[in-house]
Design a protein around this motif. Structure first.
Motif, PDB file in Angstrom:
ATOM      1  N   MET A   1       0.731  -1.215  -0.132  1.00 47.45           N
ATOM      2  CA  MET A   1       0.009  -0.043  -0.185  1.00 47.45           C
ATOM      3  C   MET A   1       0.875   1.163  -0.036  1.00 47.45           C
ATOM      4  N   ASP A   2       0.462   2.302  -0.588  1.00 49.71           N
ATOM      5  CA  ASP A   2       1.116   3.395  -0.542  1.00 49.71           C
ATOM      6  C   ASP A   2       0.332   4.590   0.561  1.00 49.71           C
ATOM      7  N   TYR A   3       1.115   5.425   0.841  1.00 50.64           N
ATOM      8  CA  TYR A   3       0.800   6.731   1.711  1.00 50.64           C
ATOM      9  C   TYR A   3      -0.784   7.491   1.046  1.00 50.64           C
ATOM     10  N   GLU A   4      -0.741   7.648  -0.247  1.00 51.40           N
ATOM     11  CA  GLU A   4      -1.787   8.273  -0.679  1.00 51.40           C
ATOM     12  C   GLU A   4      -3.191   7.355  -0.521  1.00 51.40           C
ATOM     13  N   ALA A   5      -3.190   6.082  -0.837  1.00 50.94           N
ATOM     14  CA  ALA A   5      -4.252   5.293  -0.675  1.00 50.94           C
ATOM     15  C   ALA A   5      -4.600   5.152   0.999  1.00 50.94           C
ATOM     16  N   PHE A   6      -3.518   5.220   1.649  1.00 51.00           N
ATOM     17  CA  PHE A   6      -3.973   5.262   3.329  1.00 51.00           C
ATOM     18  C   PHE A   6      -4.456   6.471   3.663  1.00 51.00           C
ATOM     19  N   ARG A   7      -4.086   7.761   3.147  1.00 55.84           N
ATOM     20  CA  ARG A   7      -4.769   8.963   3.497  1.00 55.84           C
ATOM     21  C   ARG A   7      -6.263   8.938   2.759  1.00 55.84           C
ATOM     22  N   ALA A   8      -6.372   8.261   1.767  1.00 56.28           N
ATOM     23  CA  ALA A   8      -7.832   8.125   1.300  1.00 56.28           C
ATOM     24  C   ALA A   8      -8.859   7.557   2.293  1.00 56.28           C
ATOM     25  N   GLU A   9      -8.188   6.519   3.009  1.00 53.77           N
ATOM     26  CA  GLU A   9      -8.955   5.755   3.923  1.00 53.77           C
ATOM     27  C   GLU A   9      -8.925   6.589   5.305  1.00 53.77           C
ATOM     28  N   TYR A  10      -8.006   7.350   5.393  1.00 54.89           N
ATOM     29  CA  TYR A  10      -7.720   8.171   6.995  1.00 54.89           C
ATOM     30  C   TYR A  10      -8.759   9.114   7.053  1.00 54.89           C
ATOM     31  N   GLU A  11      -8.647   9.968   5.799  1.00 55.46           N
ATOM     32  CA  GLU A  11      -9.652  11.230   5.949  1.00 55.46           C
ATOM     33  C   GLU A  11     -11.138  10.965   6.451  1.00 55.46           C
ATOM     34  N   PRO A  12     -11.800  10.273   5.883  1.00 62.24           N
ATOM     35  CA  PRO A  12     -13.182   9.917   6.519  1.00 62.24           C
ATOM     36  C   PRO A  12     -13.111   9.813   8.095  1.00 62.24           C
ATOM     37  N   VAL A  13     -12.254   9.069   8.311  1.00 58.19           N
ATOM     38  CA  VAL A  13     -12.108   8.747   9.895  1.00 58.19           C
ATOM     39  C   VAL A  13     -11.691   9.820  10.727  1.00 58.19           C
ATOM     40  N   PHE A  14     -10.617  11.045  10.111  1.00 60.01           N
ATOM     41  CA  PHE A  14     -10.319  11.995  10.771  1.00 60.01           C
ATOM     42  C   PHE A  14     -11.500  12.968  10.793  1.00 60.01           C
ATOM     43  N   ASP A  15     -12.396  13.019   9.899  1.00 54.22           N
ATOM     44  CA  ASP A  15     -13.519  14.076   9.553  1.00 54.22           C
ATOM     45  C   ASP A  15     -14.770  13.908  10.559  1.00 54.22           C
ATOM     46  N   VAL A  16     -14.760  12.489  11.225  1.00 56.72           N
ATOM     47  CA  VAL A  16     -16.050  12.346  11.976  1.00 56.72           C
ATOM     48  C   VAL A  16     -15.590  12.793  13.657  1.00 56.72           C
TER      49      VAL A  16
ATOM     50  N   ALA B   1      -8.575   0.753  14.301  1.00 54.62           N
ATOM     51  CA  ALA B   1      -7.797  -0.498  14.173  1.00 54.62           C
ATOM     52  C   ALA B   1      -7.320  -0.969  12.845  1.00 54.62           C
ATOM     53  N   HIS B   2      -8.405  -0.788  11.920  1.00 54.75           N
ATOM     54  CA  HIS B   2      -8.300  -0.865  10.421  1.00 54.75           C
ATOM     55  C   HIS B   2      -6.950   0.149   9.726  1.00 54.75           C
ATOM     56  N   LEU B   3      -6.987   1.282  10.244  1.00 51.25           N
ATOM     57  CA  LEU B   3      -5.824   2.321   9.912  1.00 51.25           C
ATOM     58  C   LEU B   3      -4.373   1.636  10.391  1.00 51.25           C
ATOM     59  N   LYS B   4      -4.486   1.339  11.406  1.00 49.55           N
ATOM     60  CA  LYS B   4      -3.118   0.792  12.015  1.00 49.55           C
ATOM     61  C   LYS B   4      -2.692  -0.468  11.085  1.00 49.55           C
ATOM     62  N   GLY B   5      -3.891  -1.281  10.894  1.00 53.21           N
ATOM     63  CA  GLY B   5      -3.405  -2.494  10.021  1.00 53.21           C
ATOM     64  C   GLY B   5      -2.767  -2.060   8.688  1.00 53.21           C
ATOM     65  N   LEU B   6      -3.526  -0.933   8.030  1.00 54.13           N
ATOM     66  CA  LEU B   6      -3.282  -0.544   6.762  1.00 54.13           C
ATOM     67  C   LEU B   6      -1.957   0.134   6.799  1.00 54.13           C
ATOM     68  N   ALA B   7      -1.298   0.827   7.983  1.00 53.83           N
ATOM     69  CA  ALA B   7      -0.308   1.604   8.048  1.00 53.83           C
ATOM     70  C   ALA B   7       0.922   0.565   8.197  1.00 53.83           C
ATOM     71  N   ALA B   8       0.633  -0.606   8.529  1.00 53.49           N
ATOM     72  CA  ALA B   8       1.812  -1.653   8.649  1.00 53.49           C
ATOM     73  C   ALA B   8       2.064  -2.196   7.341  1.00 53.49           C
ATOM     74  N   THR B   9       1.180  -1.842   6.335  1.00 53.54           N
ATOM     75  CA  THR B   9       1.540  -2.668   5.085  1.00 53.54           C
ATOM     76  C   THR B   9       1.891  -1.648   4.139  1.00 53.54           C
ATOM     77  N   ILE B  10       2.411  -0.272   4.646  1.00 53.68           N
ATOM     78  CA  ILE B  10       3.089   0.748   3.614  1.00 53.68           C
ATOM     79  C   ILE B  10       4.467   0.394   3.539  1.00 53.68           C
ATOM     80  N   ASP B  11       5.073   0.219   2.069  1.00 56.03           N
ATOM     81  CA  ASP B  11       6.175  -0.219   2.031  1.00 56.03           C
ATOM     82  C   ASP B  11       7.245   0.777   2.345  1.00 56.03           C
ATOM     83  N   ASP B  12       7.209   2.130   2.114  1.00 58.75           N
ATOM     84  CA  ASP B  12       8.058   3.080   2.364  1.00 58.75           C
ATOM     85  C   ASP B  12       8.251   3.625   3.871  1.00 58.75           C
ATOM     86  N   PRO B  13       9.479   3.301   4.514  1.00 60.01           N
ATOM     87  CA  PRO B  13       9.574   3.511   5.973  1.00 60.01           C
ATOM     88  C   PRO B  13       8.973   4.868   6.350  1.00 60.01           C
ATOM     89  N   ALA B  14       9.450   5.969   5.598  1.00 58.62           N
ATOM     90  CA  ALA B  14       9.039   7.408   6.037  1.00 58.62           C
ATOM     91  C   ALA B  14       7.531   7.430   5.939  1.00 58.62           C
TER      92      ALA B  14
END
Length: 146
Positions: A1-16, A31-44
């Motif tokens: 997963m890349d960071y942009e795809a993560f952000r697409a799922e993060y934004e609705p959570v942050f918005d509530v 919890a789902h976001l934590k799992g997604l974050a763990a799959t991001i390839d780039d360490p930064a």
């Protein structure tokens, strides 16, 4: 997963977070976001995603808007926390994650339908971690004929 795809799922959570009443699905979404974050390839990028999640959690803690969890959700979160511990071999971690998923499934079977989805939502990020660990394990294997 890349960071942009993560952000697409993060934004609705942050918005509530500014809603008067937080949705029941919020703990599972975090919890789902934590799992997604763990799959991001780039360490930064992975660290950026982890900071994003920490922001959400700190907002919830600071504003004291986090409603008390039900006993079943508390139990499921305890199981989730134990399942995601990052010690042991990949095989041990996968076994722990799968055992956690099974236990969360049993917990969700004993609750009313309105509470089932948020509890089962915890399994999604556990499953994502399993897939990530399996993928890492396959990459670590030596090529045949080496």
């Amino acid at each position: 997963m890349d960071y942009e795809a993560f952000r697409a799922e993060y934004e609705p959570v942050f918005d509530v977070l500014d809603a008067k009443t937080l949705p029941d699905w919020l703990p599972a979404a975090i919890a789902h976001l934590k799992g997604l974050a763990a799959t991001i390839d780039d360490p930064a990028d992975r660290r950026s995603a982890e900071f994003d999640i920490a922001d959400v959690e700190s907002i919830l803690a600071e504003d004291s808007i986090d409603e008390p969890s039900s006993p079943a959700m508390t139990a499921a979160m305890r199981v989730y926390s134990e399942a995601v511990e990052d010690h042991g071999t990949p095989a041990e971690r996968i076994a722990r994650l799968e055992a956690g998923m099974a236990e969360i499934g049993r917990i969700s079977d004993a609750v009313p339908p309105t509470e089932r989805a948020p509890i089962l939502g915890l399994n999604e990020s556990l499953y994502m971690l399993v897939l990530s660990l399996q993928s890492e394990s396959r990459r670590a294997l030596p090529a045949i004929g080496s």
